[in-house]
Write a protein that holds these residues in place. Sequence first.
Motif, PDB file in Angstrom:
ATOM      1  N   CYS A 124       2.014   0.135  -1.220  1.00 23.89           N
ATOM      2  CA  CYS A 124       1.648   1.498  -1.591  1.00 23.89           C
ATOM      3  C   CYS A 124       0.245   1.802  -1.070  1.00 23.89           C
ATOM      4  O   CYS A 124      -0.610   0.926  -1.029  1.00 23.89           O
ATOM      5  CB  CYS A 124       1.682   1.673  -3.100  1.00 23.89           C
ATOM      6  N   TYR A 128      -1.785   4.139  -2.471  1.00 24.40           N
ATOM      7  CA  TYR A 128      -2.602   4.571  -3.605  1.00 24.40           C
ATOM      8  C   TYR A 128      -3.483   5.759  -3.249  1.00 24.40           C
ATOM      9  O   TYR A 128      -4.484   6.014  -3.888  1.00 24.40           O
ATOM     10  CB  TYR A 128      -3.442   3.416  -4.163  1.00 24.40           C
ATOM     11  N   GLN A 129      -3.116   6.483  -2.206  1.00 23.85           N
ATOM     12  CA  GLN A 129      -3.863   7.674  -1.816  1.00 23.85           C
ATOM     13  C   GLN A 129      -3.023   8.898  -2.120  1.00 23.85           C
ATOM     14  O   GLN A 129      -1.929   9.059  -1.576  1.00 23.85           O
ATOM     15  CB  GLN A 129      -4.219   7.627  -0.341  1.00 23.85           C
ATOM     16  N   THR A 130      -3.529   9.728  -3.003  1.00 23.70           N
ATOM     17  CA  THR A 130      -2.854  10.964  -3.368  1.00 23.70           C
ATOM     18  C   THR A 130      -3.629  12.123  -2.768  1.00 23.70           C
ATOM     19  O   THR A 130      -4.848  12.201  -2.915  1.00 23.70           O
ATOM     20  CB  THR A 130      -2.778  11.116  -4.901  1.00 23.70           C
ATOM     21  N   HIS A 131      -2.913  12.987  -2.083  1.00 26.58           N
ATOM     22  CA  HIS A 131      -3.519  14.155  -1.460  1.00 26.58           C
ATOM     23  C   HIS A 131      -3.127  15.363  -2.296  1.00 26.58           C
ATOM     24  O   HIS A 131      -1.941  15.707  -2.381  1.00 26.58           O
ATOM     25  CB  HIS A 131      -3.051  14.287  -0.017  1.00 26.58           C
ATOM     26  N   TYR A 159       2.024  11.830  -1.881  1.00 24.77           N
ATOM     27  CA  TYR A 159       1.631  10.424  -1.814  1.00 24.77           C
ATOM     28  C   TYR A 159       2.817   9.562  -1.405  1.00 24.77           C
ATOM     29  O   TYR A 159       3.972   9.956  -1.539  1.00 24.77           O
ATOM     30  CB  TYR A 159       1.081   9.955  -3.168  1.00 24.77           C
ATOM     31  N   ASP A 184       4.695   6.081  -2.215  1.00 22.74           N
ATOM     32  CA  ASP A 184       4.743   5.130  -3.328  1.00 22.74           C
ATOM     33  C   ASP A 184       6.196   4.721  -3.558  1.00 22.74           C
ATOM     34  O   ASP A 184       7.104   5.196  -2.883  1.00 22.74           O
ATOM     35  CB  ASP A 184       4.177   5.793  -4.589  1.00 22.74           C
TER      36      ASP A 184
END
Length: 94
Positions: free
Chosen positions: A2, A4-7, A30, A32
């Motif tokens: 993953c 773990y970067q959410t935009h 993201y 995931d």
Amino acid sequence: MCTYQTHKVGLAGAAKGASGWFTLTDGAVYVDHPFHSTNEHTLNIDFTNPSEGPSARVAVELTEEAALALVEAIQRALDSAPPGMASAAGRRTA
């Protein structure tokens, strides 16, 4: 693995969730593990309006190929319409 970067992105629109239509204000994108898809990882998109609670959420889990095809389809749809036709400035009045 993953990212773990959410935009996050502010959105203006509407979405239909489990409780009906709601005003769309936020988006999160993201990569995931999906909740429902059978793929090990997906591109996940959450369309939400946090001020309306957890029922104001629509979740989408896409394969990489499907996500790229969606990006292309969105671009083609916008390119085929007159400029500004779907902009916030073109809101209809009731």
